[in-house]
Motif scaffolding. Structure first.
Motif, PDB file in Angstrom:
ATOM      1  N   LYS A 258       0.923  -1.249  -0.073  1.00  0.00           N
ATOM      2  CA  LYS A 258       0.126   0.049  -0.054  1.00  0.00           C
ATOM      3  C   LYS A 258       0.984   1.226  -0.019  1.00  0.00           C
ATOM      4  O   LYS A 258       1.822   1.119   0.751  1.00  0.00           O
ATOM      5  CB  LYS A 258      -0.953  -0.081   1.379  1.00  0.00           C
ATOM      6  CG  LYS A 258      -1.477   1.313   1.348  1.00  0.00           C
ATOM      7  CD  LYS A 258      -2.625   1.266   2.732  1.00  0.00           C
ATOM      8  CE  LYS A 258      -2.768   2.540   3.203  1.00  0.00           C
ATOM      9  NZ  LYS A 258      -3.280   2.604   4.512  1.00  0.00           N
TER      10      LYS A 258
ATOM     11  N   LEU B  47       2.147   4.822   1.048  1.00  0.00           N
ATOM     12  CA  LEU B  47       1.859   5.580   2.552  1.00  0.00           C
ATOM     13  C   LEU B  47       1.545   6.895   2.061  1.00  0.00           C
ATOM     14  O   LEU B  47       1.741   7.711   1.341  1.00  0.00           O
ATOM     15  CB  LEU B  47       3.242   5.444   2.843  1.00  0.00           C
ATOM     16  CG  LEU B  47       4.014   4.413   3.766  1.00  0.00           C
ATOM     17  CD1 LEU B  47       5.316   4.969   4.018  1.00  0.00           C
ATOM     18  CD2 LEU B  47       3.047   4.069   4.690  1.00  0.00           C
ATOM     19  N   ASN B  48       0.497   7.166   2.916  1.00  0.00           N
ATOM     20  CA  ASN B  48      -0.145   8.605   2.985  1.00  0.00           C
ATOM     21  C   ASN B  48       0.518   9.504   3.974  1.00  0.00           C
ATOM     22  O   ASN B  48       1.307   8.837   4.871  1.00  0.00           O
ATOM     23  CB  ASN B  48      -1.772   8.536   3.258  1.00  0.00           C
ATOM     24  CG  ASN B  48      -2.377   7.891   2.092  1.00  0.00           C
ATOM     25  OD1 ASN B  48      -1.966   8.097   1.006  1.00  0.00           O
ATOM     26  ND2 ASN B  48      -3.359   6.976   2.337  1.00  0.00           N
TER      27      ASN B  48
ATOM     28  N   ASN C  36      -0.162  11.051   6.731  1.00  0.00           N
ATOM     29  CA  ASN C  36      -0.418  10.713   7.813  1.00  0.00           C
ATOM     30  C   ASN C  36      -0.224   9.409   8.524  1.00  0.00           C
ATOM     31  O   ASN C  36      -0.609   9.204   9.573  1.00  0.00           O
ATOM     32  CB  ASN C  36      -1.941  11.392   8.348  1.00  0.00           C
ATOM     33  CG  ASN C  36      -1.980  12.731   8.253  1.00  0.00           C
ATOM     34  OD1 ASN C  36      -1.025  13.662   8.679  1.00  0.00           O
ATOM     35  ND2 ASN C  36      -3.125  13.349   7.754  1.00  0.00           N
ATOM     36  N   ASP C  37       0.058   8.370   7.688  1.00  0.00           N
ATOM     37  CA  ASP C  37       0.304   7.310   8.190  1.00  0.00           C
ATOM     38  C   ASP C  37       1.600   6.935   8.850  1.00  0.00           C
ATOM     39  O   ASP C  37       2.116   7.715   8.734  1.00  0.00           O
ATOM     40  CB  ASP C  37       0.408   6.091   6.890  1.00  0.00           C
ATOM     41  CG  ASP C  37      -0.968   5.925   6.177  1.00  0.00           C
ATOM     42  OD1 ASP C  37      -1.988   6.152   6.701  1.00  0.00           O
ATOM     43  OD2 ASP C  37      -0.890   5.542   4.952  1.00  0.00           O
TER      44      ASP C  37
ATOM     45  N   LYS D  17       6.911   3.881   7.801  1.00  0.00           N
ATOM     46  CA  LYS D  17       7.411   2.612   7.723  1.00  0.00           C
ATOM     47  C   LYS D  17       8.844   2.152   8.323  1.00  0.00           C
ATOM     48  O   LYS D  17       9.147   1.071   8.347  1.00  0.00           O
ATOM     49  CB  LYS D  17       7.441   2.079   6.220  1.00  0.00           C
ATOM     50  CG  LYS D  17       8.646   2.785   5.383  1.00  0.00           C
ATOM     51  CD  LYS D  17       8.441   2.262   3.952  1.00  0.00           C
ATOM     52  CE  LYS D  17       9.492   3.129   2.954  1.00  0.00           C
ATOM     53  NZ  LYS D  17       9.421   2.960   1.757  1.00  0.00           N
TER      54      LYS D  17
ATOM     55  N   LYS E  63       4.663  10.065  12.325  1.00  0.00           N
ATOM     56  CA  LYS E  63       3.880  10.266  11.072  1.00  0.00           C
ATOM     57  C   LYS E  63       5.129  10.009   9.885  1.00  0.00           C
ATOM     58  O   LYS E  63       6.110  10.572   9.994  1.00  0.00           O
ATOM     59  CB  LYS E  63       3.017  11.403  10.899  1.00  0.00           C
ATOM     60  CG  LYS E  63       1.947  11.140  11.978  1.00  0.00           C
ATOM     61  CD  LYS E  63       0.639  12.588  11.818  1.00  0.00           C
ATOM     62  CE  LYS E  63      -0.178  12.259  12.804  1.00  0.00           C
ATOM     63  NZ  LYS E  63      -1.094  13.491  12.600  1.00  0.00           N
ATOM     64  N   TYR E  64       4.576   9.547   8.804  1.00  0.00           N
ATOM     65  CA  TYR E  64       5.348   9.612   7.597  1.00  0.00           C
ATOM     66  C   TYR E  64       5.767  10.919   7.171  1.00  0.00           C
ATOM     67  O   TYR E  64       7.053  11.348   6.792  1.00  0.00           O
ATOM     68  CB  TYR E  64       4.517   8.951   6.365  1.00  0.00           C
ATOM     69  CG  TYR E  64       5.057   8.858   5.043  1.00  0.00           C
ATOM     70  CD1 TYR E  64       6.669   8.145   5.102  1.00  0.00           C
ATOM     71  CD2 TYR E  64       4.963   9.542   4.172  1.00  0.00           C
ATOM     72  CE1 TYR E  64       7.322   7.988   3.856  1.00  0.00           C
ATOM     73  CE2 TYR E  64       5.510   9.248   2.820  1.00  0.00           C
ATOM     74  CZ  TYR E  64       6.560   8.710   2.585  1.00  0.00           C
ATOM     75  OH  TYR E  64       7.364   8.661   1.390  1.00  0.00           O
TER      76      TYR E  64
END
Length: 78
Positions: free
Chosen positions: A3, A5-6, A8-9, A12, A18-19
């Motif tokens: 998926k 990444l947005n 606000n995710d 990783k 937050k990203y």
């Protein structure tokens, strides 16, 4: 399938941030840095090409119109 990444995710990398506050800027700067290096490399290659072209054409005989001669001092026909 992974998926995308947005902003606000969770990041990783596992930092818990937050990203958008962690690795998003690093990915963008890597791309711009590659673009800058490619641009610099192309500029250097183009510069070398121009220098080689100038050196190779300086010894070539020049065709002047009838009744004129080439002047090395002024780089044109007299």
């Amino acid at each position: 399938m992974s998926k995308k990444l947005n902003r606000n995710d969770p990041c990783k990398c596992g930092s818990g941030k937050k990203y958008k506050n962690c690795c998003q800027g690093k990915v963008k700067s890597g791309r711009s840095s590659k673009f800058a290096m490619i641009t610099l490399l192309l500029a250097v290659v183009f510069g070398i090409f121009i220098i080689v072209l100038a050196i190779s054409s300086s010894g070539a005989p020049v065709d002047c119109p009838p009744g004129t001669v080439w002047s090395d001092a002024h780089q044109h026909c007299h």
